[in-house]
Write an enzyme that holds these catalytic residues in place. Structure first.
Site, PDB file in Angstrom:
ATOM      1  N   LYS A 148       0.794  -1.224   0.000  1.00  0.00           N
ATOM      2  CA  LYS A 148       0.000   0.000   0.000  1.00  0.00           C
ATOM      3  C   LYS A 148       0.829   1.279   0.000  1.00  0.00           C
ATOM      4  O   LYS A 148       0.368   2.336  -0.471  1.00  0.00           O
ATOM      5  CB  LYS A 148      -0.949   0.000   1.198  1.00  0.00           C
ATOM      6  CG  LYS A 148      -2.112  -0.970   1.090  1.00  0.00           C
ATOM      7  CD  LYS A 148      -3.143  -0.500   0.072  1.00  0.00           C
ATOM      8  CE  LYS A 148      -4.422  -1.323   0.157  1.00  0.00           C
ATOM      9  NZ  LYS A 148      -5.471  -0.783  -0.750  1.00  0.00           N
TER      10      LYS A 148
ATOM     11  N   SER B 109       0.398 -10.010  -0.675  1.00  0.00           N
ATOM     12  CA  SER B 109       0.195  -8.569  -0.640  1.00  0.00           C
ATOM     13  C   SER B 109       0.536  -7.912   0.686  1.00  0.00           C
ATOM     14  O   SER B 109       0.820  -6.715   0.729  1.00  0.00           O
ATOM     15  CB  SER B 109      -1.253  -8.244  -1.003  1.00  0.00           C
ATOM     16  OG  SER B 109      -2.138  -8.808  -0.050  1.00  0.00           O
TER      17      SER B 109
END
Length: 406
Positions: free
Chosen positions: A53, A303
């Site tokens: 992110k 992720s």
């Protein structure tokens, strides 16, 4: 045309130079054996802030003008985007406010505050937090930094795809966990521009799968409710920008259930030595569920690795049960000295780890002189469990039932 192109992603990469880590790819022998070809794990769980992110968040904030920076930024996130925005704001000297769901993981809340952001816990899901953040932006003039639905966010996340092509040039399939679609759309744009034949597949949690219904409807559609352990991809509606991005470039979107997510997280821990949150293990779950479906070499994007230790404990236990590594059964035997010790010794010599024992003589189902023992055992898997039951029966004991503990 998709809103974000490969040129946009290459431009974002220049902004991110020296800020983000080029995360490694790790080869997984365990997954390769299942799939019959090479499998690589793209380790964004080792990125700064513990997830991909920061790539999108820094790209978005870096492109704000002076007046926007002075007004500050506001974001909404279950945790990973929050940390990315908080760190990016700290690096750029911008005041950050973050709205997180009331049930957000405590470590994620603490880490976000640790990067200097002001945190407010609002709403049961990320959608409630987004609404609160938008209201805050309208009221204060702060710039709202959407977790996925902005060209700069998609471009920053897409730099993962550029790295994949450089690190595994012969990749045939890329599996990407999917919530709002920013990472998936960005990776697809980067990969398809250079290697259009590579198959890009999104993976959603079955309990928060907004993409299949939206794609069938031809427009972003909201889910009435969500329930999943994968809070990082629990998004109830695809974005207005990510929807055309994903539908134009992504080959397929699959869903995986909670058992599959738990088994995948357990495999990452045991075999890959990787701490991965449930959302981050979604691609691994799809590979484990459909090992012959994907052309190899496969790259699976891990992720993120930000997970509450208590959630991790629960998911590991659930994964053990889903993999049939726990066996619960009730054994009837003659009530005589040493009988229980004999059963426990038998289980131990057969390689089982006894987790729990309950011993009772008082039940109407027992004949006089009998005793019932409820056992919970840790095993090596289904074959080992069957071997243990067979050993008990061969020793003359009656295995009354095996109720859902395996």
């Amino acid at each position: 045309m998709p809103p974000v192109s490969a040129d946009d992603i290459r431009a974002a990469r220049e902004l991110l130079a020296g800020v983000v880590t080029t995360t490694p790819v790790a080869r997984s022998r365990a997954l390769a054996e299942r799939c019959g070809g090479p499998v690589w794990l793209k380790c964004e769980n080792l990125q700064r802030t513990g997830s991909f992110k920061i790539r999108g968040a820094y790209t978005r904030l870096r492109r704000l003008d002076a007046s926007q920076r002075a007004a500050g930024v506001v974001a909404a996130s279950a945790g990973n985007h929050a940390q990315g925005v908080a760190l990016a704001a700290q690096l750029l000297g911008i005041e950050a406010t973050v709205f997180m769901p009331e049930g957000a993981a405590i470590p994620k809340v603490g880490a976000t505050r640790g990067y200097g952001a002001r945190v407010h816990l609002v709403g049961e899901t990320i959608d409630g937090s987004i609404a609160a953040a938008i209201e805050f932006a309208e009221r204060t003039g702060a710039v709202f930094v959407h977790p996925f639905d902005h060209p700069d966010i998609i471009s920053g996340q897409g730099t993962v795809g550029l790295e994949i092509l450089e690190q595994v040039p012969d990749v045939a399939t890329v599996l990407v966990c999917t919530g709002g679609g920013g990472l998936l759309g960005g990776v697809a744009a980067a990969v398809k521009a250079q290697r259009p034949e590579v198959r890009v597949v999104g993976v959603q949690a079955e309990g928060a799968a907004a993409w299949p219904g939206s794609m069938a409807a031809g427009a972003p559609t909201s889910l009435p409710s969500m329930r999943t352990i994968a809070d990082g991809i629990a998004v109830g509606r695809p974005g207005d920008l990510t929807f055309p991005q994903v539908t134009a470039l992504v080959d397929e979107i699959l869903t995986v259930d909670e058992d599959a997510l738990s088994r995948a997280l357990l495999l990452c821990l045991e075999r890959a030595k990787m701490l991965v949150e449930p959302a981050g293990a979604a691609g691994v779950a799809a590979l484990m569920e459909h090992p012959e479906r994907f052309a190899t070499p496969v790259v699976v994007v891990l992720s993120g690795g930000n997970v509450d230790p208590l959630v991790l404990l629960h998911v590991i236990q659930h994964g053990m049960a889903a993999a049939e590594r726990y066996l619960s059964l009730r054994v009837r035997m003659a009530d005589r000295p040493g009988a229980l010790a004999g059963v426990l010794t038998l289980m131990g010599t057969r390689g089982a780890n006894v987790l729990d024992v309950a011993h009772t003589r008082i039940t109407g189902a027992l004949e006089l002189g009998d005793v019932e023992v409820a056992l919970t055992l840790e095993t090596r898997g289904p074959e080992h469990s069957a071997e243990l039951v067979s050993a008990l029966r061969s020793a003359g004991h009656v295995v009354a039932d095996m109720p859902g503990g395996r």
